[in-house]
Design a protein around this motif. Structure first.
Motif, PDB file in Angstrom:
ATOM      1  N   SER A 273     -29.159 -18.352 -22.972  1.00  0.00           N
ATOM      2  CA  SER A 273     -28.182 -18.853 -24.508  1.00  0.00           C
ATOM      3  C   SER A 273     -27.406 -17.549 -25.170  1.00  0.00           C
ATOM      4  N   PRO A 274     -27.174 -16.877 -24.192  1.00  0.00           N
ATOM      5  CA  PRO A 274     -26.788 -15.793 -25.106  1.00  0.00           C
ATOM      6  C   PRO A 274     -25.209 -15.861 -24.170  1.00  0.00           C
ATOM      7  N   HIS A 275     -25.163 -17.070 -23.638  1.00  0.00           N
ATOM      8  CA  HIS A 275     -23.809 -16.810 -22.649  1.00  0.00           C
ATOM      9  C   HIS A 275     -23.124 -18.331 -23.106  1.00  0.00           C
ATOM     10  N   GLY A 276     -23.578 -18.569 -24.828  1.00  0.00           N
ATOM     11  CA  GLY A 276     -23.233 -20.035 -24.839  1.00  0.00           C
ATOM     12  C   GLY A 276     -23.803 -21.027 -24.564  1.00  0.00           C
ATOM     13  N   PHE A 277     -24.711 -20.967 -23.580  1.00  0.00           N
ATOM     14  CA  PHE A 277     -25.471 -22.340 -23.239  1.00  0.00           C
ATOM     15  C   PHE A 277     -26.527 -22.476 -24.443  1.00  0.00           C
ATOM     16  N   HIS A 278     -26.288 -24.034 -24.391  1.00  0.00           N
ATOM     17  CA  HIS A 278     -26.972 -24.720 -25.552  1.00  0.00           C
ATOM     18  C   HIS A 278     -28.313 -25.811 -25.113  1.00  0.00           C
ATOM     19  N   ARG A 279     -29.452 -25.911 -25.831  1.00  0.00           N
ATOM     20  CA  ARG A 279     -30.488 -27.292 -25.328  1.00  0.00           C
ATOM     21  C   ARG A 279     -29.738 -28.284 -26.184  1.00  0.00           C
ATOM     22  N   VAL A 280     -28.971 -29.053 -26.293  1.00  0.00           N
ATOM     23  CA  VAL A 280     -28.484 -30.136 -27.079  1.00  0.00           C
ATOM     24  C   VAL A 280     -29.599 -31.997 -26.607  1.00  0.00           C
ATOM     25  N   HIS A 281     -30.515 -32.173 -25.240  1.00  0.00           N
ATOM     26  CA  HIS A 281     -31.669 -32.072 -25.593  1.00  0.00           C
ATOM     27  C   HIS A 281     -32.526 -31.987 -24.818  1.00  0.00           C
ATOM     28  N   ARG A 282     -33.480 -32.505 -25.220  1.00  0.00           N
ATOM     29  CA  ARG A 282     -35.143 -32.356 -24.105  1.00  0.00           C
ATOM     30  C   ARG A 282     -34.051 -32.445 -22.655  1.00  0.00           C
ATOM     31  N   ALA A 283     -33.343 -32.484 -22.152  1.00  0.00           N
ATOM     32  CA  ALA A 283     -33.194 -32.987 -21.006  1.00  0.00           C
ATOM     33  C   ALA A 283     -31.602 -32.022 -20.036  1.00  0.00           C
ATOM     34  N   TYR A 284     -31.509 -31.535 -20.727  1.00  0.00           N
ATOM     35  CA  TYR A 284     -29.612 -31.371 -21.278  1.00  0.00           C
ATOM     36  C   TYR A 284     -29.585 -29.848 -22.260  1.00  0.00           C
TER      37      TYR A 284
ATOM     38  N   VAL B 117     -23.335 -35.850 -22.445  1.00  0.00           N
ATOM     39  CA  VAL B 117     -23.895 -35.141 -22.284  1.00  0.00           C
ATOM     40  C   VAL B 117     -24.751 -36.443 -23.474  1.00  0.00           C
ATOM     41  N   PRO B 118     -25.659 -36.309 -23.848  1.00  0.00           N
ATOM     42  CA  PRO B 118     -26.049 -37.239 -25.046  1.00  0.00           C
ATOM     43  C   PRO B 118     -27.507 -35.860 -25.475  1.00  0.00           C
ATOM     44  N   VAL B 119     -26.693 -36.288 -26.568  1.00  0.00           N
ATOM     45  CA  VAL B 119     -27.116 -34.634 -28.012  1.00  0.00           C
ATOM     46  C   VAL B 119     -28.263 -35.226 -29.081  1.00  0.00           C
ATOM     47  N   ALA B 120     -28.989 -34.800 -28.982  1.00  0.00           N
ATOM     48  CA  ALA B 120     -30.239 -35.399 -29.962  1.00  0.00           C
ATOM     49  C   ALA B 120     -30.246 -35.253 -31.202  1.00  0.00           C
ATOM     50  N   ARG B 121     -30.823 -36.306 -31.723  1.00  0.00           N
ATOM     51  CA  ARG B 121     -30.429 -36.788 -33.546  1.00  0.00           C
ATOM     52  C   ARG B 121     -30.733 -34.702 -34.371  1.00  0.00           C
ATOM     53  N   ARG B 122     -31.731 -34.332 -33.342  1.00  0.00           N
ATOM     54  CA  ARG B 122     -31.903 -32.993 -34.266  1.00  0.00           C
ATOM     55  C   ARG B 122     -31.138 -31.776 -34.165  1.00  0.00           C
ATOM     56  N   GLN B 123     -30.340 -32.251 -33.599  1.00  0.00           N
ATOM     57  CA  GLN B 123     -29.136 -31.371 -33.124  1.00  0.00           C
ATOM     58  C   GLN B 123     -27.744 -31.520 -33.195  1.00  0.00           C
ATOM     59  N   VAL B 124     -27.481 -32.634 -33.485  1.00  0.00           N
ATOM     60  CA  VAL B 124     -25.989 -32.831 -34.101  1.00  0.00           C
ATOM     61  C   VAL B 124     -25.569 -31.792 -35.327  1.00  0.00           C
ATOM     62  N   SER B 125     -26.379 -31.691 -35.673  1.00  0.00           N
ATOM     63  CA  SER B 125     -25.739 -31.170 -37.170  1.00  0.00           C
ATOM     64  C   SER B 125     -25.297 -29.427 -36.623  1.00  0.00           C
ATOM     65  N   GLU B 126     -26.161 -29.189 -36.422  1.00  0.00           N
ATOM     66  CA  GLU B 126     -26.273 -27.735 -35.396  1.00  0.00           C
ATOM     67  C   GLU B 126     -24.725 -27.590 -34.765  1.00  0.00           C
ATOM     68  N   LEU B 127     -25.082 -28.509 -34.123  1.00  0.00           N
ATOM     69  CA  LEU B 127     -24.178 -28.267 -32.873  1.00  0.00           C
ATOM     70  C   LEU B 127     -22.281 -28.433 -33.707  1.00  0.00           C
ATOM     71  N   LEU B 128     -22.562 -29.739 -34.470  1.00  0.00           N
ATOM     72  CA  LEU B 128     -20.605 -29.149 -35.159  1.00  0.00           C
ATOM     73  C   LEU B 128     -20.563 -28.272 -35.718  1.00  0.00           C
ATOM     74  N   HIS B 129     -21.780 -27.609 -36.411  1.00  0.00           N
ATOM     75  CA  HIS B 129     -22.354 -26.652 -37.209  1.00  0.00           C
ATOM     76  C   HIS B 129     -21.573 -25.032 -35.988  1.00  0.00           C
ATOM     77  N   ARG B 130     -21.352 -24.905 -35.082  1.00  0.00           N
ATOM     78  CA  ARG B 130     -21.364 -23.759 -34.116  1.00  0.00           C
ATOM     79  C   ARG B 130     -20.403 -24.334 -33.826  1.00  0.00           C
ATOM     80  N   LEU B 131     -20.059 -26.050 -33.171  1.00  0.00           N
ATOM     81  CA  LEU B 131     -18.269 -26.215 -31.967  1.00  0.00           C
ATOM     82  C   LEU B 131     -17.326 -26.509 -33.565  1.00  0.00           C
TER      83      LEU B 131
END
Length: 264
Positions: free
Chosen positions: A209-220, A248-262
């Motif tokens: 995670s410190p290197h730019g990787f993010h858990r976008v889904h329970r399987a990804y 890659v699928p993005v879980a609903r609970r991750q969408v808002s956080e990812l939009l902010h990060r990206l």
């Protein structure tokens, strides 16, 4: 004559058991060596190097699978590569050995005197001599100094296995697009191919995670530096598109956080 040194840790590699046992015995007989770990193949050596750091690598040139020269050729992608000493029954690998910055090349059968000479060179190159400064110049010292100077800037690497499990490769973490959970293993998709690694997605998430990787889904787990687009999907979920066109699928609970990060 041997110089007094701080104790060295060594990885010895040979695919022939008798030769490996003889090499390990000679190394362990030296008071300059604190530890000798053995590997029966280049693939096993690569896995051990990915797990921990060694001061020196004594390895055979010709081995089945990943050969000694091939293994040595990728060591500069490690943050702190070991000094390399080749041990071979054939002279034809000597020129290439020094092209990959080997500090010595020993011919089999190896004598105790030649082992001690090689250990002295390792101690000098790695700066482990006590009461004696490592050489500031010279064919063996210069590559070591260059490696030390750019350790912080070197790309981090990951040891992985081909999907068929027949070989071990190393890939740069920056080339990895995403990781998918597969039971006791994870499937790693990179620019260079598809690989597997034993472990869990949770373990990789913690380490990467410190290197730019993010858990976008329970399987990804996704390398966000390789993301190019995120498209909304049904039910508040989304699809992340990566630089190679994969999705890659993005879980609903991750969408808002990812939009902010990206910053989308």
């Amino acid at each position: 004559m041997s110089v007094e040194t701080a104790a060295l840790s060594v990885l010895a590699v040979d695919d022939e058991r008798p030769a490996l046992e003889d090499l390990a015995r000679l190394l362990r007989s030296s008071p300059q060596i604190a530890e000798v770990v053995c590997a029966r193949s280049g693939d096993e050596a690569l896995r051990r190097l990915a797990e921990r750091q060694f001061d020196a690598l004594f390895l055979d040139v010709r081995m089945s699978g990943l050969g000694g020269l091939e293994l040595a050729g990728v060591l500069d992608r490690f943050a702190s590569p070991p000094a390399v000493v080749f041990v071979s029954a054939y002279e034809d690998g000597a020129v290439r050995a020094f092209e990959v910055h080997a500090v010595d090349f020993l011919m089999k059968p190896v004598s105790k005197r030649r082992i001690e000479d090689a250990i002295d060179r390792v101690a000098e190159v790695t700066g482990r001599s006590i009461g004696r400064a490592a050489p500031a110049a010279g064919p063996a010292a210069a590559p070591a100094a260059e490696r030390a100077a750019d350790d912080g800037a070197r790309e981090e690497i990951v040891a992985v296995e081909r999907a068929n499990g027949h070989a071990t490769r190393i890939v740069s973490r920056a080339s990895i697009l995403y990781v998918q959970a597969r039971g006791d293993y994870v499937r790693i998709v990179s620019d260079e191919g598809r690989y597997i690694q034993r472990g869990t997605l949770a373990e990789l998430e913690r380490r990467w995670s410190p290197h730019g990787f993010h858990r976008v889904h329970r399987a990804y787990l996704v390398n966000l530096r390789r993301a190019v687009e995120m498209r909304p999907d049904l039910g508040g979920t989304a699809v992340m598109v990566l630089s190679d066109g994969s999705e890659v699928p993005v879980a609903r609970r991750q969408v808002s956080e990812l939009l902010h990060r990206l910053r989308m």
